[in-house]
Write an enzyme that holds these catalytic residues in place. Structure first.
Site, mmCIF file in Angstrom:
data_model
loop_
_atom_site.group_PDB
_atom_site.id
_atom_site.type_symbol
_atom_site.label_atom_id
_atom_site.label_comp_id
_atom_site.label_asym_id
_atom_site.label_seq_id
_atom_site.Cartn_x
_atom_site.Cartn_y
_atom_site.Cartn_z
ATOM 1 N N CYS A 1 47.161 31.928 41.386
ATOM 2 C CA CYS A 1 48.435 31.673 42.033
ATOM 3 C C CYS A 1 49.427 32.660 41.442
ATOM 4 C CB CYS A 1 48.869 30.255 41.730
ATOM 5 S SG CYS A 1 47.574 29.064 42.102
ATOM 6 N N ARG B 1 48.456 36.897 45.555
ATOM 7 C CA ARG B 1 47.646 36.107 44.627
ATOM 8 C C ARG B 1 47.244 34.744 45.190
ATOM 9 N NH1 ARG B 1 48.332 38.130 39.407
ATOM 10 N NH2 ARG B 1 47.605 36.178 38.541
ATOM 11 N N TRP C 1 47.044 29.306 45.466
ATOM 12 C CA TRP C 1 45.684 29.433 46.003
ATOM 13 C C TRP C 1 44.951 28.220 45.447
ATOM 14 C CZ3 TRP C 1 40.692 29.993 43.960
ATOM 15 C CH2 TRP C 1 39.719 30.372 44.896
ATOM 16 N N ASN D 1 49.311 28.563 36.891
ATOM 17 C CA ASN D 1 48.260 29.388 37.467
ATOM 18 C C ASN D 1 47.045 29.241 36.560
ATOM 19 O OD1 ASN D 1 46.686 31.467 38.565
ATOM 20 N ND2 ASN D 1 47.666 33.005 37.266
ATOM 21 N N GLY D 2 45.884 28.947 37.156
ATOM 22 C CA GLY D 2 44.674 28.792 36.347
ATOM 23 C C GLY D 2 44.047 27.430 36.560
ATOM 24 N N GLU E 1 28.937 46.896 50.255
ATOM 25 C CA GLU E 1 30.399 46.900 50.351
ATOM 26 C C GLU E 1 30.861 46.814 51.814
ATOM 27 O OE1 GLU E 1 32.895 46.351 48.718
ATOM 28 O OE2 GLU E 1 34.578 47.476 49.531
ATOM 29 N N LYS F 1 33.294 43.949 53.308
ATOM 30 C CA LYS F 1 34.563 44.227 54.004
ATOM 31 C C LYS F 1 34.600 43.520 55.347
ATOM 32 C CE LYS F 1 36.774 45.373 51.557
ATOM 33 N NZ LYS F 1 36.361 45.707 50.233
ATOM 34 N N GLU G 1 34.849 39.595 54.949
ATOM 35 C CA GLU G 1 36.079 39.013 54.391
ATOM 36 C C GLU G 1 37.285 39.148 55.307
ATOM 37 O OE1 GLU G 1 37.683 40.670 50.717
ATOM 38 O OE2 GLU G 1 36.789 42.582 51.210
ATOM 39 N N HIS H 1 10.370 43.741 54.674
ATOM 40 C CA HIS H 1 9.884 42.652 53.817
ATOM 41 C C HIS H 1 10.524 41.308 54.187
ATOM 42 C CE1 HIS H 1 7.707 45.498 51.405
ATOM 43 N NE2 HIS H 1 8.797 46.232 51.289
ATOM 44 N N LYS I 1 44.219 37.755 46.130
ATOM 45 C CA LYS I 1 43.969 39.108 45.629
ATOM 46 C C LYS I 1 43.411 39.103 44.212
ATOM 47 C CE LYS I 1 44.183 43.584 45.758
ATOM 48 N NZ LYS I 1 43.082 44.207 46.515
HETATM 49 C C1 F6R Z 1 36.963 42.494 48.072
HETATM 50 C C2 F6R Z 1 37.766 42.251 46.900
HETATM 51 C C3 F6R Z 1 37.191 41.445 45.791
HETATM 52 C C4 F6R Z 1 37.522 42.097 44.437
HETATM 53 C C5 F6R Z 1 37.034 41.208 43.299
HETATM 54 C C6 F6R Z 1 37.259 41.836 41.952
HETATM 55 O O1 F6R Z 1 37.621 43.306 48.980
HETATM 56 O O2 F6R Z 1 38.898 42.647 46.813
HETATM 57 O O3 F6R Z 1 35.816 41.293 45.937
HETATM 58 O O4 F6R Z 1 36.926 43.353 44.383
HETATM 59 O O5 F6R Z 1 37.705 39.985 43.356
HETATM 60 O O6 F6R Z 1 38.603 42.093 41.716
HETATM 61 P P1 F6R Z 1 39.077 43.099 40.610
HETATM 62 O O7 F6R Z 1 38.604 44.445 40.984
HETATM 63 O O8 F6R Z 1 40.577 42.991 40.632
HETATM 64 O O9 F6R Z 1 38.490 42.633 39.327
#
Ligand code: F6R
Length: 608
Positions: free
Chosen positions: A2, A27, A74, A100-101, A481, A485, A488, A504, A603
Site C-alpha cells: 500500500c 502501490r 492493496w 503497509n505490510g 516475459e 505481459k 497481466e 513433450h 506496482k
Molecule cells: C510484471 C511486474 C512484476 C515485477 C515483480 C518484481 O510486469 O512488474 O512481475 O517485475 O513484482 O518487482 P521488482 O522488480 O520491483 O522487484
C-alpha cells in the site's frame, strides 16, 4: 504494497497528502482514505476506489489542518471495502493508523484485546494497532511510550504512520521490513512509502531502517530504535530523483510512455559504462568489491516476476560472457530452500523497485554468511540498494505503470555489462558486442516506428483466449516475459514455454483456437525454432512471430510477422521486449483494459 503519506507543516496538510497518495497509487488502488486533526478532534474519510474519489470528498471539506495522513490500499487481510480501507482507528476515534505490510501476529494480539473488551469492526490485521496503542496509553499515560510499546509487539512487515488527538501536533511513524522515508523540508515534514510523494516538497530525506520509529513535531524529529529502546542519531541526505521523468507528457498512459522510453533507457543504462573502441566496461558500483569479484565461482540471481525473467536472460549472458555458472531462483522460493553455499558464491538481487519483500527476504537469508551480495536496482536509495554490498543502478527513471517495461530493458543491458565486467578478456569479440550494445538505442528507435503495424497485429489476436509464447535460448526468457505481459494487462490466459518442450506435452492443446507467439529472431537455433513452429502450424494453430528483418523464410511458416532490426543474438531480448510489450499493450487497449492499473495488482509488492 500500500502507499502511505503523512504531513505536518504550515500548509493545508490535505493537499500534500492527497498529492502524495496520487504519486503512490501505483502501490495499490482498491481503496483509499485520509485522516486529519483539526483543533482537537480526528476526522477520517475513506472509500472503495481510487484516490480521485477521496480527493473529491476532501475538496468539499472546509478544514485546513496542518497534520494529516493518507493511505492507498492493496488488500491483503480483508476484502477491498470501505470498512477495511485505511485509516483504522480505536473505538472513540482518538487514534488513527495507516499501515503497509502484514502484521503476522495480529490474531494473537486481537484475541488478547477482545478478551480485554476491545471491539473490532474490520477484517484487517491493521486494526489491532490503534487498539493496542490505546491499551498501552491507558497504562502509561504517554502517547510516545504507548506507540513504541505497541510497535515493539508487532511481528511481520510494516510501515506505520499514526496521528492522535491524544498527542496533538505530533506525527508518529515506525518501520520493519517495509519502506518509509521522512522528508525534512522548511517548516514541514512529510512521510511516505517512497520518495516520489516527497520530492515536490523537499529533497532532504531520511530513510527509516528496520526497527526505527520517528516522532515528529513542528520543532523537529526524534528517531528511536524500538528493538533496542535507544535513540538513533540521523541526519537528512540529499535525494537524487528527477521529477521530470514522472510526468505523462503527451502519452495516454504511463505504460506506453515507458515503452517509448526504451531508446533512452538503453542509453542511460550504458552511458559512461561501455567503451566500444577499447572494448572495456566500467561499472563504478562494483569498484569497491573488485577483489571479492575475482573470487566468485558461482552466482545465484534472485528476483521476482519480470525481474526474474531478466535474470534468466542474465544467466545465458553471464555464463557465455564470463564462464561463471549462474543459477536464477525465484526469490520467494530461494528463501525457503536449504542449499549449501560456499563463500565463493555471490548472490545478485534484481529489482526495479528495490522494495520487493521476497527479494529482500532472499538477501536477508544470506546475511552474515560471508557471501558477496550484489544488486541491479532501478529505484535509487531503495531497500535492496542499501542492503547489498555493491551493485549497478539501472538508471531507467521512475516506472509508474504497474507492468514493468523499461526496467526489463535496463536490467538486460546491465546484466550484459556485468557479464563483460566479470569475464574480462574471456570472449574474443568483446568490441563487437559493445558496438552492438552502443547501437541498440538507434535500433530501438527504428523498431518503435513500426508501432502501427504491431498495433494492427495485436488487435487481430485479441479474439483468442489462450496463448502460448515459445522461444529457445535467449528467446525462452522472452517467451516467459511475453506471456506475463499479456496475462497481466489483458487477462488473457498465456503461458511461456521452451519451444523444444512443446512436443513433450503442450502441443496437445494446439488447435485453430489456440494462438502461439513465437520468439524467432536470428539465433544459433533458428532452424530448430522453425521446426517447432511447423509442428504447431501442422496442427492448425495460428502463429504470430517476431523475427529479424530480412527473414523472408519465416513468412511462409507463420500467419503474421513483426520484424526487429538485426543485432547479435545475446542482445535480441532488448528488441524483442519492445515488441512483446507493445503487443500486450495494444491488445489490452483494444479490450478496454486499464493498462496502468491492472486489476488485483500493485506496482511494489512489499508483502511476502
Ligand atoms: C510484471 C511486474 C512484476 C515485477 C515483480 C518484481 O510486469 O512488474 O512481475 O517485475 O513484482 O518487482 P521488482 O522488480 O520491483 O522487484
Amino acid at each position: 504494497m500500500c502507499g502511505i503519506v503523512g504531513y505536518l507543516g504550515n500548509k493545508n496538510a490535505l493537499g500534500p497528502v492527497v498529492d502524495g497518495l496520487k504519486a503512490l497509487e501505483y502501490r495499490g488502488y482498491d481503496s483509499a482514505g485520509v485522516a486529519y486533526i483539526n483543533s482537537d478532534s480526528c476526522t477520517v474519510i475513506k472509500r472503495v476506489g481510487r484516490v480521485e474519489t477521496i480527493e473529491k470528498l476532501v475538496d468539499k471539506e472546509k478544514a485546513t489542518p496542518h497534520l494529516a495522513m493518507g493511505h492507498t490500499r492493496w488488500a491483503t487481510h480483508g476484502a477491498p471495502t470501505t470498512v477495511n480501507a485505511h485509516p483504522h482507528f480505536n473505538h472513540d476515534k482518538t487514534i488513527m493508523v495507516v499501515h503497509n505490510g502484514i502484521i503476522e501476529n495480529f490474531q494473537v494480539i486481537k484475541n488478547r484485546l477482545i478478551e480485554l473488551g476491545y471491539q473490532f469492526a474490520t477484517e484487517t490485521d491493521t486494526e489491532v494497532v490503534p487498539h493496542l496503542i490505546e491499551y498501552h496509553f491507558k497504562q502509561s499515560g504517554s502517547f510516545e511510550d504507548a506507540f513504541e510499546k505497541a510497535v515493539s509487539e508487532l511481528e511481520g512487515a510494516f510501515s506505520i504512520v499514526a496521528i492522535s488527538s491524544l498527542a496533538l501536533g505530533q506525527l508518529f511513524a515506525a518501520r520493519l521490513s517495509s519502506p518509509l522515508v521522512l522528508g525534512v523540508g522548511e517548516d514541514e515534514f512529510i512521510l511516505a512509502s517512497d520518495p516520489s510523494a516527497i520530492m515536490e516538497h523537499t529533497k532532504k530525506v531520511i530513510y527509516l531502517e528496520d526497527y526505527e520509529l520517528a516522532i515528529i513535531s513542528k520543532k523537529g524529529y526524534k528517531i528511536r530504535n524500538f528493538k533496542r529502546a535507544a535513540v538513533v542519531e540521523k541526519t537528512a541526505e540529499e535525494l537524487d530523483f528527477d521529477l521530470e521523468h514522472a510526468a505523462l507528457d503527451d502519452f495516454p498512459n504511463f505504460m506506453l510512455k515507458e515503452i517509448f522510453e526504451a531508446p533512452q533507457t538503453i542509453k542511460l543504462a550504458t552511458l559512461g559504462r561501455i567503451r566500444p573502441k577499447s572494448g572495456t566496461v566500467k561499472l563504478g558500483g562494483l569498484v569497491d568489491v573488485k577483489d571479492k569479484l575475482k573470487e566468485v565461482q558461482r552466482l545465484i540471481i534472485v528476483a521476482c516476476g519480470t525481474s526474474y525473467y531478466a535474470g534468466l536472460v542474465g544467466e545465458y549472458l553471464i555464463e557465455e560472457l564470463a564462464h561463471i555458472p549462474v543459477e536464477v531462483q525465484l526469490a520467494s522460493e530461494f528463501k525457503y530452500r536449504f542449499e549449501p553455499f560456499s563463500p565463493s558464491t555471490a548472490v545478485l538481487a534484481i529489482s526495479q523497485s528495490g522494495e520487493t519483500a521476497d527479494t529482500i527476504a532472499a538477501l536477508k537469508k544470506v546475511e552474515g554468511r560471508n557471501m558477496l551480495r550484489l544488486g541491479i536496482v532501478n529505484a535509487v536509495g531503495s531497500t535492496v540498494a542499501r542492503m547489498t554490498d555493491a551493485g549497478v543502478y539501472c538508471h531507467a527513471g521512475p516506472e509508474r505503470a504497474v507492468a514493468s517495461t523499461k526496467a526489463f530493458i535496463a536490467q538486460v543491458c546491465v546484466l550484459a555489462e556485468i557479464g563483460l565486467h566479470f569475464g574480462n578478456g574471456k570472449i574474443r569479440d568483446r568490441k563487437r558486442f559493445l558496438q552492438e550494445l552502443d547501437s541498440l538505442p538507434k535500433k530501438a528507435e527504428q523498431l518503435l516506428t513500426q508501432v502501427d503495424k504491431i498495433r494492427q497485429i495485436a488487435e487481430k489476436y485479441t479474439r483468442f483466449s489462450n496463448f502460448l509464447y515459445i522461444g529457445r535460448r535467449y528467446g525462452y526468457p522472452c517467451a516467459l516475459e511475453g506471456a506475463l505481459k499479456l496475462k497481466e494487462i489483458t487477462y488473457i490466459h498465456a503461458e511461456g514455454y521452451a519451444a523444444g518442450e512443446m512436443k513433450h506435452g503442450p502441443l496437445a492443446m494446439i488447435d485453430k483456437n489456440f494462438a502461439t507467439f513465437a520468439i524467432a529472431p536470428d539465433c544459433q537455433v533458428l532452424e530448430k525454432v522453425y521446426s517447432n513452429i511447423s509442428e504447431i502450424k501442422a496442427r492448425g494453430g495460428p502463429i504470430v512471430a517476431v523475427a529479424t528483418e530480412d527473414n523472408r523464410q519465416i513468412k511462409k511458416l507463420v500467419d503474421d510477422v513483426i520484424y526487429i532490426p538485426k543485432t547479435i543474438e545475446q542482445l535480441n531480448p532488448v528488441l524483442v521486449a519492445i515488441v512483446i510489450q507493445l503487443f500486450a499493450y495494444y491488445a489490452a487497449i483494444k479490450l478496454g483494459k486499464n493498462v496502468d492499473r491492472p486489476r488485483n495488482l500493485a506496482k511494489s509488492v512489499t508483502v511476502e
